[in-house]
Structure formats: structure tokens, C-alpha cells
Design an enzyme around this catalytic site. Structure first.
Site, PDB file in Angstrom:
ATOM      1  N   ASP A   1      40.796  -4.702 -26.227  1.00  9.23           N
ATOM      2  CA  ASP A   1      39.470  -4.101 -26.273  1.00  9.23           C
ATOM      3  C   ASP A   1      39.557  -2.667 -26.802  1.00  9.23           C
ATOM      4  OD1 ASP A   1      36.734  -3.954 -26.095  1.00  9.23           O
ATOM      5  OD2 ASP A   1      36.705  -3.471 -23.956  1.00  9.23           O
TER       6      ASP A   1
ATOM      7  N   HIS B   1      41.376  -9.345 -28.409  1.00  6.09           N
ATOM      8  CA  HIS B   1      40.049  -8.699 -28.292  1.00  6.09           C
ATOM      9  C   HIS B   1      40.159  -7.309 -28.912  1.00  6.09           C
ATOM     10  CE1 HIS B   1      36.180  -7.883 -25.857  1.00  6.09           C
ATOM     11  NE2 HIS B   1      36.380  -6.840 -26.624  1.00  6.09           N
TER      12      HIS B   1
ATOM     13  N   LYS C   1      31.276 -14.942 -29.685  1.00  8.29           N
ATOM     14  CA  LYS C   1      31.190 -13.949 -28.611  1.00  8.29           C
ATOM     15  C   LYS C   1      29.787 -13.886 -28.045  1.00  8.29           C
ATOM     16  CE  LYS C   1      32.593 -10.411 -26.105  1.00  8.29           C
ATOM     17  NZ  LYS C   1      33.020  -9.094 -26.578  1.00  8.29           N
TER      18      LYS C   1
ATOM     19  N   HIS D   1      38.069  -9.009 -21.182  1.00  6.62           N
ATOM     20  CA  HIS D   1      38.326  -7.766 -20.431  1.00  6.62           C
ATOM     21  C   HIS D   1      37.917  -7.866 -18.955  1.00  6.62           C
ATOM     22  CE1 HIS D   1      34.195  -7.388 -21.690  1.00  6.62           C
ATOM     23  NE2 HIS D   1      34.472  -6.861 -22.855  1.00  6.62           N
TER      24      HIS D   1
ATOM     25  N   HIS E   1      35.650   5.149 -30.807  1.00  8.32           N
ATOM     26  CA  HIS E   1      34.415   5.926 -31.018  1.00  8.32           C
ATOM     27  C   HIS E   1      34.860   7.345 -31.337  1.00  8.32           C
ATOM     28  CE1 HIS E   1      31.441   3.047 -29.388  1.00  8.32           C
ATOM     29  NE2 HIS E   1      32.357   2.730 -28.504  1.00  8.32           N
TER      30      HIS E   1
ATOM     31  N   HIS F   1      38.261  -4.231 -31.549  1.00  8.12           N
ATOM     32  CA  HIS F   1      37.155  -3.688 -32.351  1.00  8.12           C
ATOM     33  C   HIS F   1      37.736  -2.875 -33.503  1.00  8.12           C
ATOM     34  CE1 HIS F   1      34.139  -4.699 -29.250  1.00  8.12           C
ATOM     35  NE2 HIS F   1      35.132  -4.472 -28.421  1.00  8.12           N
ATOM     36  N   LEU F   2      37.426  -3.303 -34.719  1.00  6.47           N
ATOM     37  CA  LEU F   2      37.923  -2.567 -35.895  1.00  6.47           C
ATOM     38  C   LEU F   2      36.815  -1.785 -36.592  1.00  6.47           C
ATOM     39  CD1 LEU F   2      40.420  -5.080 -37.584  1.00  6.47           C
ATOM     40  CD2 LEU F   2      40.955  -3.028 -36.256  1.00  6.47           C
ATOM     41  N   ARG F   3      35.551  -2.009 -36.189  1.00  7.32           N
ATOM     42  CA  ARG F   3      34.415  -1.298 -36.810  1.00  7.32           C
ATOM     43  C   ARG F   3      34.350  -1.598 -38.306  1.00  7.32           C
ATOM     44  NH1 ARG F   3      33.021  -0.985 -31.625  1.00  7.32           N
ATOM     45  NH2 ARG F   3      33.810   0.816 -30.522  1.00  7.32           N
TER      46      ARG F   3
ATOM     47  N   ALA G   1      30.663   3.894 -24.615  1.00  4.81           N
ATOM     48  CA  ALA G   1      31.693   3.169 -23.872  1.00  4.81           C
ATOM     49  C   ALA G   1      32.735   2.652 -24.838  1.00  4.81           C
ATOM     50  CB  ALA G   1      31.055   2.003 -23.131  1.00  4.81           C
TER      51      ALA G   1
ATOM     52  N   HIS H   1      31.324 -11.518 -22.723  1.00  3.43           N
ATOM     53  CA  HIS H   1      31.272 -10.211 -22.070  1.00  3.43           C
ATOM     54  C   HIS H   1      30.600 -10.484 -20.731  1.00  3.43           C
ATOM     55  CE1 HIS H   1      30.988  -5.709 -22.012  1.00  3.43           C
ATOM     56  NE2 HIS H   1      30.220  -6.061 -20.994  1.00  3.43           N
TER      57      HIS H   1
ATOM     58  N   ASN I   1      30.684  -6.957 -33.039  1.00  2.29           N
ATOM     59  CA  ASN I   1      29.527  -6.112 -32.676  1.00  2.29           C
ATOM     60  C   ASN I   1      29.353  -4.932 -33.617  1.00  2.29           C
ATOM     61  OD1 ASN I   1      31.878  -4.950 -31.572  1.00  2.29           O
ATOM     62  ND2 ASN I   1      30.762  -3.946 -29.905  1.00  2.29           N
TER      63      ASN I   1
HETATM   64  C1  NCD Z   1      33.117  -1.918 -26.759  1.00  2.00           C
HETATM   65  C2  NCD Z   1      32.709  -1.231 -28.058  1.00  2.00           C
HETATM   66  O1  NCD Z   1      32.724   0.004 -28.109  1.00  2.00           O
HETATM   67  O2  NCD Z   1      32.411  -1.930 -29.028  1.00  2.00           O
HETATM   68  N1  NCD Z   1      33.077  -0.947 -25.708  1.00  2.00           N
HETATM   69  C3  NCD Z   1      33.731  -1.021 -24.526  1.00  2.00           C
HETATM   70  O3  NCD Z   1      33.537  -0.134 -23.690  1.00  2.00           O
HETATM   71  N2  NCD Z   1      34.558  -1.991 -24.259  1.00  2.00           N
HETATM   72  C4  NCD Z   1      32.242  -3.085 -26.503  1.00  2.00           C
HETATM   73  C5  NCD Z   1      32.735  -4.029 -25.447  1.00  2.00           C
HETATM   74  O4  NCD Z   1      33.739  -4.723 -25.634  1.00  2.00           O
HETATM   75  O5  NCD Z   1      32.110  -4.076 -24.384  1.00  2.00           O
HETATM   76 ZN    ZN Z   2      35.254  -5.175 -26.578  1.00  2.00          ZN
END
Ligand code: NCD
Ligand code: ZN
Length: 353
Positions: free
Chosen positions: A254, A20, A106, A181, A258, A22-24, A270, A143, A48
Site C-alpha cells: 500500500d 497492493h 478493486k 491492508h 503523496h 499505488h504508482l499514480r 492518507a 478496501h 484509484n
Molecule cells: C491510499 C492512496 O493514497 O491512494 N491511501 C492510503 O492511506 N492507503 C488509498 C488506499 O489504499 O486506501
Molecule cells: Zn492502497
């Protein structure tokens, strides 16, 4: 004087997987991808983005952008997900999965978390797609939080299981599901009792922090993520599950970068950026619980087995050092600084590179 040796112990594991991540996109993708690729063999990439990765074609394009950000010489495979919407085309989804392009889909309840506005409002609308996924053996990553404003944020995971997840699994028992998560003992119990077609990812940060870390003695935005960390009893349940050796629990960091400017704001985002020090933190936690022998299953074995892929061929070596390792410095990106997770306890492990 000869320097005192600092390395007392090493641990060699098959190259781990992050189920899980996030690489943006854009500049952030370029900064964070090498940090995961340096230590992990594969990662399941969350979709996302804005706009989200909805179709097979979008997943293919995103995968190419990720591969362009992987430094030459690193053996890293991004495994792609699609973002489920109420208008997802089941045929496109199944074709993308059957071609090997997409590994999972997802489900974001609309409004549940960062960039989830295009998510699902009415689960009934996606039942035909979920049926098609079950038939094709495509796992659903959820989620697991309801978005009902009447439900307290600390209860949203438990209520999701009762109102959404369990009913869906009763309607489509063949559907393979990963509770992403997981943050509560309710989630742990549900997954432990429901195998083998349900599993859960556990993050690094939820093994270290409870809600006091966010709120006691001052508000700490860098510990804010979703699902929000719960009370200590839940953290303990997560540690027990992660270190149990049970195949239904595996690592999904996860790691969710940011910029500091977005975290330290009146309405902060978040997400916690844990990719650089995840393995070191996990070694510390597993050692503390006399469970170093279970780390391999958690980071390298169980997830691969659930997703039906071989354990990675390469290895990663962790070493124990006497001197606690500093929290990695904030990363500099073209758009600002990015803070790395501070586990809040001394970390005596590091990845040997
Ligand atoms: C994640 C994100 O920033 O993309 N944020 C997080 O707090 N985990 C999104 C997610 O996995 O809920
Ligand atoms: Zn996530």
C-alpha cells in the site's frame, strides 16, 4: 587500519511481489515506479487515479504509461486492477481479465479513502458484476472499511466485515476475495478462519506503527494512512499473521505516495510511501520475531500462489549490516518533496544492489 567488515549475514529471496501498490500518474509515476521495479518482480497496481481506471481500455493505457516509466533492464511486470463502480460493465471486465490484461478488481466503498468518490455506495448494485467475477474466477480486492459517519473510524474495518464482507461472501461463496491492508485482529481472524478463497494483504507500516505513533507527543501526518493504524494489540496480531507462514497472508505494501505539501496540510492526505525501504524494514521485523525463514513466503510465495502465477525467477539479496541504515532521504519530484516511511526503529538490513 583495515575497515571492519559490516556485513554479517545475507538472505537471498526469489524476487518479491507487492500485491497492493499505488504508482499514480505523470511526474509521480516517473519518480516512484523505478523504486519498486528495482526490488520487486511484479506489483498489483491500484486503480484509484483521477479519473479512476474503470475499463479494460483504461487499464491497458495505464499499463503502457507504467511500462514507459520502468527503467530499461529491470524485470518488472505491473499487474492491473479495475476500479469497481456501480456502472461497471461486467462483459468488459471479464474480457479484460480473460485476456490477461487485468488481474483483479478493486472495491472502494465511496468516500472510504483517497480518490474513492467514484466507488460503490450500494453493494447490491454491484452484485451482478460480482457474480460474473466469481464465475470467471476474477478476485475481488476490498478496501474493507464502512463509510457510515456513525461508525468510529477505529471500528470501520470490523464493522465492514460484519455488514458488507461476510454477507457478500455468503451470497457468492465462490467469489475469491482479498482483504486489502488488513489492520485489525478481527480481520486477521476472519481471513484465517475463512480460507482458501479469502486472503489478506498486510502492509509494512502497519507492522511497525500503532495509533500512538500518529497521535502521541504531537500529530505526525506522515504516519496517517487508511485504514488508520489501530491500537497495539492489533499491530501484534498483524505481526503474528505475517510471520506465521500461513498462505492467506502476504505483502501488499500500500505504498501510497503523496507530496509533502499534501500530507502536511490542514486536511492532510492518507497514504505512506514505503516502497524504497519496505524489504529492509520487513527483514528487520521478521528477524526480530525469529521468523526470517518465513519472509520468503510472505513476500515471494503466498501471493503468487493465491493469484495463480509462478514465483518470480530472479532473486533479490538482503544483507544485514552492523550500522543501522538511515531512513531514505525525501525524494525530489518536479512538484515537490516526497517523504519516505520512517519505521521508528533501527534497521540493520538493506537490499544489495
Ligand atoms: C491510499 C492512496 O493514497 O491512494 N491511501 C492510503 O492511506 N492507503 C488509498 C488506499 O489504499 O486506501
Ligand atoms: Zn492502497
Amino acid at each position: 587500519m583495515t575497515p571492519t567488515p559490516t556485513s554479517t549475514k545475507t538472505l537471498t529471496l526469489p524476487r518479491p511481489d507487492d500485491w497492493h501498490l499505488h504508482l499514480r500518474d505523470g511526474d509521480m509515476l516517473d519518480v516512484v515506479t523505478p523504486e519498486t521495479a528495482a526490488q520487486f518482480g511484479r506489483a498489483l497496481i491500484m486503480p484509484n487515479l483521477v479519473p479512476p481506471v474503470v475499463s479494460g481500455a483504461e487499464a491497458e493505457a495505464y499499463r503502457s504509461r507504467i511500462m514507459a516509466a520502468v527503467p530499461v533492464g529491470l524485470d518488472f511486470t505491473p499487474m492491473m486492477t479495475l476500479y469497481l463502480t456501480e456502472t461497471t460493465d461486467a462483459d468488459d471486465l471479464v474480457a479484460a481479465a480473460q485476456s490477461g490484461l487485468v488481474t483483479a478488481v478493486k472495491l472502494y466503498p465511496a468516500g472510504a479513502t483517497t480518490n474513492s468518490a467514484s466507488g460503490v455506495r450500494d453493494i447490491d448494485k454491484v452484485m451482478p458484476v460480482l457474480e460474473a467475477m466469481a464465475d470467471a474466477g476474477v478476485p475481488l480486492c476490498v478496501h474493507g472499511e464502512v463509510t457510515d459517519p456513525q461508525v468510529d473510524i477505529f471500528d470501520r474495518e470490523a464493522v465492514f466485515i460484519e455488514r458488507v464482507l461476510d454477507p457478500v461472501r455468503r451470497r457468492i461463496p465462490r467469489l475469491r476475495v482479498v482483504m486489502e491492508h488488513v489492520t485489525t485482529s478481527d480481520g486477521i481472524d476472519y481471513v484465517r478462519d475463512g480460507g482458501p478463497d479469502i486472503a489478506a494483504t498486510i502492509t509494512t507500516h502497519h507492522l511497525f506503527i500503532n495509533r500512538n505513533h500518529i497521535l502521541a507527543g504531537g500529530i505526525r501526518p506522515h504516519y496517517y494512512c487508511l485504514p488508520v493504524a489501530k491500537r497495539e494489540t492489533h499491530r501484534i496480531a498483524l505481526v503474528e499473521a505475517a510471520t506465521s507462514g500461513l498462505p492467506g497472508f502476504f505483502l501488499g505494501t500500500d505504498s501510497a505516495p503523496h507530496l509533502d505539501s499534501a500530507k502536511l496540510a490542514e486536511c492532510g492526505c492518507a497514504g505512506i510511501y514505503t516502497a524504497p525501504n519496505t524489504l529492509a524494514c520487513l527483514a528487520q521485523m521478521f528477524e526480530q520475531h525469529d521468523a526470517l525463514a518465513k519472509l520468503e513466503g510472505f513476500v515471494s510465495g503466498h501471493g503468487a500462489a493465491f493469484y495463480g502465477v509462478p514465483v518470480n525467477a530472479g532473486t533479490v539479496m538482503l544483507e544485514r549490516v552492523d550500522t543501522p541504515q538511515p531512513v531514505p532521504a525525501p525524494r525530489s519530484t518536479p512538484e515537490g518533496m516526497l517523504t519516505v516511511f520512517d519505521p521508528g526503529v533501527p534497521i540493520h538490513w538493506r537490499v544489495r544492489t
